[in-house]
Design an enzyme around this catalytic site. Structure first.
Site, PDB file in Angstrom:
ATOM      1  N   GLU A 185       0.819  -1.223   0.000  1.00 55.80           N
ATOM      2  CA  GLU A 185       0.000   0.000   0.000  1.00 55.80           C
ATOM      3  C   GLU A 185       0.849   1.268   0.000  1.00 55.80           C
ATOM      4  OE1 GLU A 185      -3.463   2.048   2.772  1.00 55.80           O
ATOM      5  OE2 GLU A 185      -2.920  -0.039   3.046  1.00 55.80           O
ATOM      6  N   ASP A 186       1.968   1.249   0.734  1.00 53.39           N
ATOM      7  CA  ASP A 186       2.703   2.495   0.990  1.00 53.39           C
ATOM      8  C   ASP A 186       4.109   2.560   0.412  1.00 53.39           C
ATOM      9  OD1 ASP A 186       0.532   3.420   2.435  1.00 53.39           O
ATOM     10  OD2 ASP A 186       1.272   2.635   4.333  1.00 53.39           O
TER      11      ASP A 186
END
Length: 729
Positions: free
Chosen positions: A84-85
């Site tokens: 996600e990051d």
């Protein structure tokens, strides 16, 4: 528990030291590899607290180590934010760590790449994905709970607005889920942290009040325990443990709110626990306690004979202790060591204790409600309604225990009625129900049940099935879903035909061949996205209205590269045309060569009386003459406009609002009526008004004013429709 002020180096070293003690060297190596990947991926990233980001996945993994989880779970916890990051991809994880760990990470990852219409839809999609992954592997939820627990512990570094939003979501969704999974330690801490941010004044008052009377309370409880131990030794009980704890703040807060009491008026702030070897010992302890102290009426509960849905088992009783001329109520919980493991760790005990504390059957029963939630998903088209049902289902921890005529126990949510019971027995029992008896008396279907009631469902094999009014009678989400499934199944063929017709018409309107668009690969992408089984389910969902045509069409197009490329090419060609067909359909009196565009506030179509408004630098905007916006325009900039006689077939968007009774499949009837008129529907939004009526705003593509009027007439002919009209301004 880690402190947010602790250095990142200490946090990491504590974790690395712990895994040496908990895992075999080969397992430790796998965890260290996951830690290394996570550390490198998050390099240069920091938390809101200012600490290096790697401390977050490290603490999440550490929480799960304490719960005794296996190596794939710990690795996935360390990697849970990488996809996600960071630049790490799902494919990278599968190559390096295998499908099991990658699937766990995928289950936890948010749906941040998808564009949602509103916050509720985003939250619903995240919940849907989480429950779907949870049904496949409960470890996904455990990682998510550990992640949320650490985020709540460090919430003080976020803005007050974010604190409120996150705390509210945690109290509504995550704390109840921890409770349903039987993980009382996580549930209690989450609830206390939520209270701290949602009602800080109450939190501080409870904390201070408990601290002030701590010495007095300890003296009273320790006096009781001293006497209790002597009594148990007299009973020749060989092996037992007795200790006490202060109830967590949120449970005290709820009692104060529910009973409208001050902290001084809440006496049972503590609970004494007696842990013994066998079930026989549990009842022996109960007898000894009641022999020495007077029990409080109505406060005895036997969760051993009838366990809670989260596998919790204990005997609960409250007795009066006479101490220094005062009478104090003391709550006592009695359980075996095995029961205590389940009470503290719930489903996590399956991993923490490798002694068969939970069997596969017990695990399946505990997680049965997850599959029920997924069944609601297919039957509630409104994001808000679906979210509310999840909240209601998982947060209703109060239960009633009722009996079948054969003596079998059914556990239902408090407030359930006789018809809910019928559907709890079996879908077909509910569908064929013609009446109910409670304690041998015929009662209405909406009779609310109490613990101890014996309920008999009278059925008729020739019964036609449920009435739509039953949706207003039943109170449990499960019963509502089963009734809706009945109507969907009965009309499935019609919904499939309607949905297929809508998709094909919309495809032709976009200039796409239906056979090119609806390929097996594109259908598979839609089914995976919305958790459907096949093309028929996809069409039925569109025809029923649980999925919008726009949602399905966009997914079909994006999943089909050939079609997507063709549409992009068409858009490029269209963008090169100097004048579009809509502009040619209007004549602006006395002016030529101006850019013509159509107002979105009133969406004029051929046949409407129209007027032009000369805007600064943006040509002429065409409005309906009766558009409320026209009244506020500068009169000198209004200009006459009329429709041109053109042979070109041009379509225009028209918005129609339909007000109807909130009955069953009304939206499916509306979409069917539109489809029967051969009008492509591009959007539909639904809500309830203050009177409880259903309000749908539908956007369709039409060629002229007459088509709109004809459609409105057809919509008004639907029995449940109260009114239908073009949206004006």
């Amino acid at each position: 528990m880690y402190s947010e002020k602790e250095s990142a180096e200490v946090t990491v070293n504590n974790f690395l030291t712990k895994i040496k003690h908990y895992y075999h060297p080969t397992e430790e190596a796998a965890i260290l590899e996951a830690f290394s990947v996570a550390k490198n991926a998050h390099e240069g990233q920091f938390r809101a607290s200012g600490r290096p980001y790697i401390t977050h996945p490290t603490i999440v993994a550490d929480i799960l180590v304490d719960m005794g989880f296996d190596v794939p779970t710990i690795c996935a916890a360390l990697l849970h934010d990488t996809v996600e990051d960071t630049n790490v991809t799902d494919a990278d994880l599968r190559t390096k760590f295998g499908d099991e760990i990658a699937d766990l990470v995928a289950g936890v990852t948010k749906l941040d790449k998808i564009q949602f219409h509103n916050k509720e839809e985003e939250q619903t999609e995240n919940m849907r994905k989480m429950f779907f992954a949870m049904a496949k592997d409960i470890r996904v939820m455990m990682i998510k709970l550990a992640d949320r627990l650490h985020n709540m512990r460090s919430l003080m570094y976020l803005s007050e607005e974010k604190q409120q939003v996150i705390a509210k979501e945690t109290l509504d969704i995550f704390a109840p889920i921890a409770g349903r999974l039987g993980i009382s330690s996580v549930k209690s801490e989450l609830e206390d942290l939520c209270l701290k941010y949602l009602d800080r004044k109450a939190y501080d008052e409870i904390a201070q009040g408990i601290a002030m009377k701590k010495a007095e309370r300890e003296t009273i409880v320790e006096n009781f325990i001293f006497q209790l131990k002597d009594k148990l030794k007299e009973s020749n009980l060989a092996n037992f443990d007795v200790y006490w704890r202060t109830k967590h703040f949120y449970s005290i807060y709820k009692k104060m709110k529910k009973q409208n009491k001050t902290l001084e008026q809440v006496y049972d702030l503590t609970a004494v626990r007696v842990i013994v070897e066998t079930i026989k010992d549990c009842y022996a302890v109960l007898g000894s306690i009641h022999d020495k102290w007077k029990p409080m009426p109505g406060r005895f509960k036997d969760y051993i004979a009838v366990p809670k849905r989260n596998m919790y088992q204990s005997l609960h009783t409250t007795v009066f202790l006479d101490y220094q001329s005062h009478r104090y109520p003391i709550e006592v919980q009695i359980r075996t060591y095995e029961m205590h493991k389940i009470a503290e760790y719930g489903v996590a005990a399956h991993w923490k204790y490798k002694e068969g504390v939970t069997t596969k059957t017990e695990m399946d029963e505990t997680l049965g409600w997850v599959k029920e939630v997924l069944s609601y998903d297919k039957d509630f088209r409104d994001s808000k309604e679906f979210l509310n049902l999840i909240r209601k289902d998982i947060s209703n921890t109060n239960e009633v225990y009722v009996f079948t005529p054969n003596g079998d126990v059914k556990i239902l949510a408090a407030g359930s009625n006789a018809l809910d019971f019928a559907y709890a027995v079996h879908s077909e029992v509910g569908n064929k129900c013609v009446g109910t008896k409670v304690n041998n008396k015929i009662v209405p279907l909406d009779t609310v049940l109490s613990t101890g009631d014996t309920v008999e469902v009278m059925t008729n094999p020739n019964a036609k099935g449920p009435s739509r009014d039953w949706l207003k009678i039943v109170t449990t989400p499960s019963a509502k879903a089963k009734i809706r499934q009945f109507f969907k199944r009965e009309l499935k063929d019609e919904y499939i035909r309607t949905g297929k017709s809508m998709v094909e018409r919309d495809a032709k309107h976009r200039g796409i061949s239906p056979s090119e668009l609806v390929t097996p690969e594109a259908v598979a992408a839609v089914c995976e996205r919305y958790m459907l089984a096949n093309a028929d389910e996809m069409y039925a969902a569109v025809g029923y209205g649980s999925l919008s045509l726009t949602q399905v069409m966009l997914k079909l197009i994006t999943a089909n590269k050939h079609v997507s490329d063709a549409i992009k090419a068409q858009q490029v060609v269209r963008s090169r045309k100097p004048v579009n067909s809509k502009e040619k359909s209007v004549i602006i009196k006395g002016v030529e060569g101006l850019l013509v565009r159509f107002s979105r506030c009133c969406s004029p179509v051929p046949g409407d009386e129209i007027v032009g408004y000369i805007s600064r630098g943006r040509g002429v905007c065409v409005h309906r003459a009766d558009c409320p916006a026209v009244k506020n325009m500068e009169k000198e900039r209004l200009i006459k406009a009329e429709w041109a006689n053109t042979s070109e077939q041009t379509t225009f968007s028209a918005s129609i609002e339909i007000i109807s009774e909130d009955k069953g499949d009304i939206f499916a009837e509306i979409t069917r009526a539109i489809a029967n008129e051969g009008l492509p529907m591009t959007a539909i939004n639904a809500r309830k008004d203050k009177k409880g009526n259903a309000v749908a705003n539908v956007t369709v593509e039409i060629s002229n004013h007459d088509q709109a009027n004809q459609l409105i007439t057809k919509l008004k002919s639907i029995p449940a429709v109260i009114n239908a009209y073009r949206v004006n301004g």
